[in-house]
Design a protein around this motif. Sequence first.
Motif, mmCIF file in Angstrom:
data_model
loop_
_atom_site.group_PDB
_atom_site.id
_atom_site.type_symbol
_atom_site.label_atom_id
_atom_site.label_comp_id
_atom_site.label_asym_id
_atom_site.label_seq_id
_atom_site.Cartn_x
_atom_site.Cartn_y
_atom_site.Cartn_z
ATOM 1 N N ARG A 86 -53.742 -1.144 -7.765
ATOM 2 C CA ARG A 86 -53.424 -1.098 -6.333
ATOM 3 C C ARG A 86 -53.410 -2.476 -5.683
ATOM 4 N NH1 ARG A 86 -58.281 0.481 -7.686
ATOM 5 N NH2 ARG A 86 -60.134 -0.436 -6.739
ATOM 6 N N TRP A 87 -54.071 -3.471 -6.295
ATOM 7 C CA TRP A 87 -54.165 -4.816 -5.726
ATOM 8 C C TRP A 87 -53.244 -5.793 -6.462
ATOM 9 C CZ3 TRP A 87 -55.430 -5.702 -1.088
ATOM 10 C CH2 TRP A 87 -55.921 -6.927 -0.642
ATOM 11 N N VAL A 88 -52.318 -5.246 -7.223
ATOM 12 C CA VAL A 88 -51.361 -6.065 -7.987
ATOM 13 C C VAL A 88 -49.963 -5.761 -7.473
ATOM 14 C CG1 VAL A 88 -50.418 -6.597 -10.266
ATOM 15 C CG2 VAL A 88 -52.847 -5.979 -10.032
ATOM 16 N N THR A 89 -49.306 -6.753 -6.890
ATOM 17 C CA THR A 89 -47.933 -6.538 -6.426
ATOM 18 C C THR A 89 -47.176 -7.858 -6.420
ATOM 19 O OG1 THR A 89 -46.612 -5.356 -4.767
ATOM 20 C CG2 THR A 89 -48.316 -6.856 -3.936
ATOM 21 N N GLY A 90 -45.868 -7.761 -6.555
ATOM 22 C CA GLY A 90 -45.028 -8.952 -6.580
ATOM 23 C C GLY A 90 -45.175 -9.763 -7.852
ATOM 24 N N GLN A 91 -45.653 -9.127 -8.921
ATOM 25 C CA GLN A 91 -45.956 -9.864 -10.139
ATOM 26 C C GLN A 91 -44.922 -9.621 -11.238
ATOM 27 O OE1 GLN A 91 -48.573 -12.150 -10.087
ATOM 28 N NE2 GLN A 91 -48.326 -11.492 -7.958
ATOM 29 N N TRP A 92 -44.713 -10.658 -12.026
ATOM 30 C CA TRP A 92 -43.901 -10.591 -13.244
ATOM 31 C C TRP A 92 -44.885 -10.571 -14.399
ATOM 32 C CZ3 TRP A 92 -43.157 -13.599 -17.638
ATOM 33 C CH2 TRP A 92 -41.993 -13.366 -18.369
ATOM 34 N N ILE A 93 -44.982 -9.435 -15.080
ATOM 35 C CA ILE A 93 -46.025 -9.241 -16.093
ATOM 36 C C ILE A 93 -45.416 -9.358 -17.485
ATOM 37 C CG2 ILE A 93 -47.764 -7.644 -16.988
ATOM 38 C CD1 ILE A 93 -47.821 -6.416 -14.105
ATOM 39 N N ASP A 94 -45.835 -10.355 -18.211
ATOM 40 C CA ASP A 94 -45.334 -10.601 -19.567
ATOM 41 C C ASP A 94 -45.905 -9.539 -20.506
ATOM 42 O OD1 ASP A 94 -45.162 -11.560 -22.281
ATOM 43 O OD2 ASP A 94 -44.726 -13.550 -21.485
ATOM 44 N N ALA A 95 -45.023 -8.709 -21.031
ATOM 45 C CA ALA A 95 -45.421 -7.691 -22.004
ATOM 46 C C ALA A 95 -44.676 -7.929 -23.308
ATOM 47 C CB ALA A 95 -45.147 -6.291 -21.468
ATOM 48 N N SER A 96 -44.674 -9.190 -23.735
ATOM 49 C CA SER A 96 -43.886 -9.596 -24.905
ATOM 50 C C SER A 96 -44.726 -9.877 -26.135
ATOM 51 C CB SER A 96 -43.094 -10.851 -24.568
ATOM 52 O OG SER A 96 -43.956 -11.985 -24.481
ATOM 53 N N GLY A 97 -46.056 -9.684 -26.043
ATOM 54 C CA GLY A 97 -46.910 -10.048 -27.165
ATOM 55 C C GLY A 97 -46.992 -11.566 -27.348
ATOM 56 N N GLY A 98 -46.828 -12.278 -26.249
ATOM 57 C CA GLY A 98 -46.922 -13.736 -26.326
ATOM 58 C C GLY A 98 -45.714 -14.388 -26.971
ATOM 59 N N ALA A 99 -44.549 -13.799 -26.805
ATOM 60 C CA ALA A 99 -43.352 -14.375 -27.425
ATOM 61 C C ALA A 99 -43.047 -15.749 -26.852
ATOM 62 C CB ALA A 99 -42.154 -13.453 -27.190
ATOM 63 N N HIS A 100 -42.757 -16.676 -27.738
ATOM 64 C CA HIS A 100 -42.337 -18.034 -27.380
ATOM 65 C C HIS A 100 -43.414 -18.810 -26.615
ATOM 66 C CE1 HIS A 100 -38.361 -17.216 -28.852
ATOM 67 N NE2 HIS A 100 -38.220 -16.178 -28.040
ATOM 68 N N LEU A 101 -44.677 -18.516 -26.856
ATOM 69 C CA LEU A 101 -45.734 -19.274 -26.191
ATOM 70 C C LEU A 101 -45.677 -20.757 -26.554
ATOM 71 C CD1 LEU A 101 -48.872 -16.939 -26.406
ATOM 72 C CD2 LEU A 101 -47.586 -17.571 -24.354
ATOM 73 N N GLY A 102 -45.247 -21.031 -27.765
ATOM 74 C CA GLY A 102 -45.214 -22.422 -28.207
ATOM 75 C C GLY A 102 -43.908 -23.132 -27.951
ATOM 76 N N VAL A 103 -43.004 -22.495 -27.222
ATOM 77 C CA VAL A 103 -41.687 -23.099 -26.973
ATOM 78 C C VAL A 103 -41.622 -23.645 -25.565
ATOM 79 C CG1 VAL A 103 -39.207 -22.634 -26.818
ATOM 80 C CG2 VAL A 103 -40.577 -21.559 -28.604
#
Length: 258
Positions: free
Chosen positions: A241-258
């Motif tokens: 309920r206190w989370v809004t306007g967010q872009w939530i990464d649900a990629s399993g950390g894809a391309h963290l090192g890029v």
Amino acid sequence: MSSTARLAGKTALVTGGSRGIGRAISRRLAREGALVAVHYGHDLTAAERTVKEIETDGGRAFAVHAELGVPGDADTLWSAFDRALADQGADDGLDILVNNAGITVPRPLADVTEADYDRVFAINTKAPFFIIQRGLSRLRDGGRIVNVSSVATRVAFPAIVSYTMTKAALDYLTLTLAQELGPRGITVNAVAPGYTETEINPTLAVPEIRRRYSEASAFNRLGQPTDIADVVAFVASDDARWVTGQWIDASGGAHLGV
């Protein structure tokens, strides 16, 4: 159905809810206690299968048909939703809207035609915009809007440039709507999958591509539709309920090192 039934008494609509990630989202929201409208554009068999799976699990669902990307698609969708909801004997209104339906145009900029461009924007961006616009009178205060985006909006990915542009536009819509709808207690968030194993991704049959996509994740595996559905279920619940306007990464950390 979940013993906690966090979404008991809620009604949800999942666009593209009969296959892939949408199917997993539909099933998960139903397990949490929601009455789920499973939208489909062309595959009635898949929609009926998803509804049957939900009912077998003890949940409630119904199919809603509307082709997206054509004139009047949002009005067609909501008219079908209203009729089907009345047939269910349920109260009017909606608590959770998940904009999941989308297509990919796997071509670099030089190969994208005007027809490609118009179609991918019509389905991925224009349809959610007007589905939300036409649906706001139905969405109850305290409701949830979840837009399915893509991790591709955060990295350069020339092979799907037009698709990524549609999702970037959806990200901005998410941000703006979160502010606009906040006074009504409605949260608006984007959930961004990465490389996910679905039946509609034929490139995963190529071993080299499968290996490369798996290695992009911090966990060295492809995402599963249920991985995404679990995140959507969280932001659809009162726990978020206190989370809004967010872009939530649900990629399993894809391309963290890029």
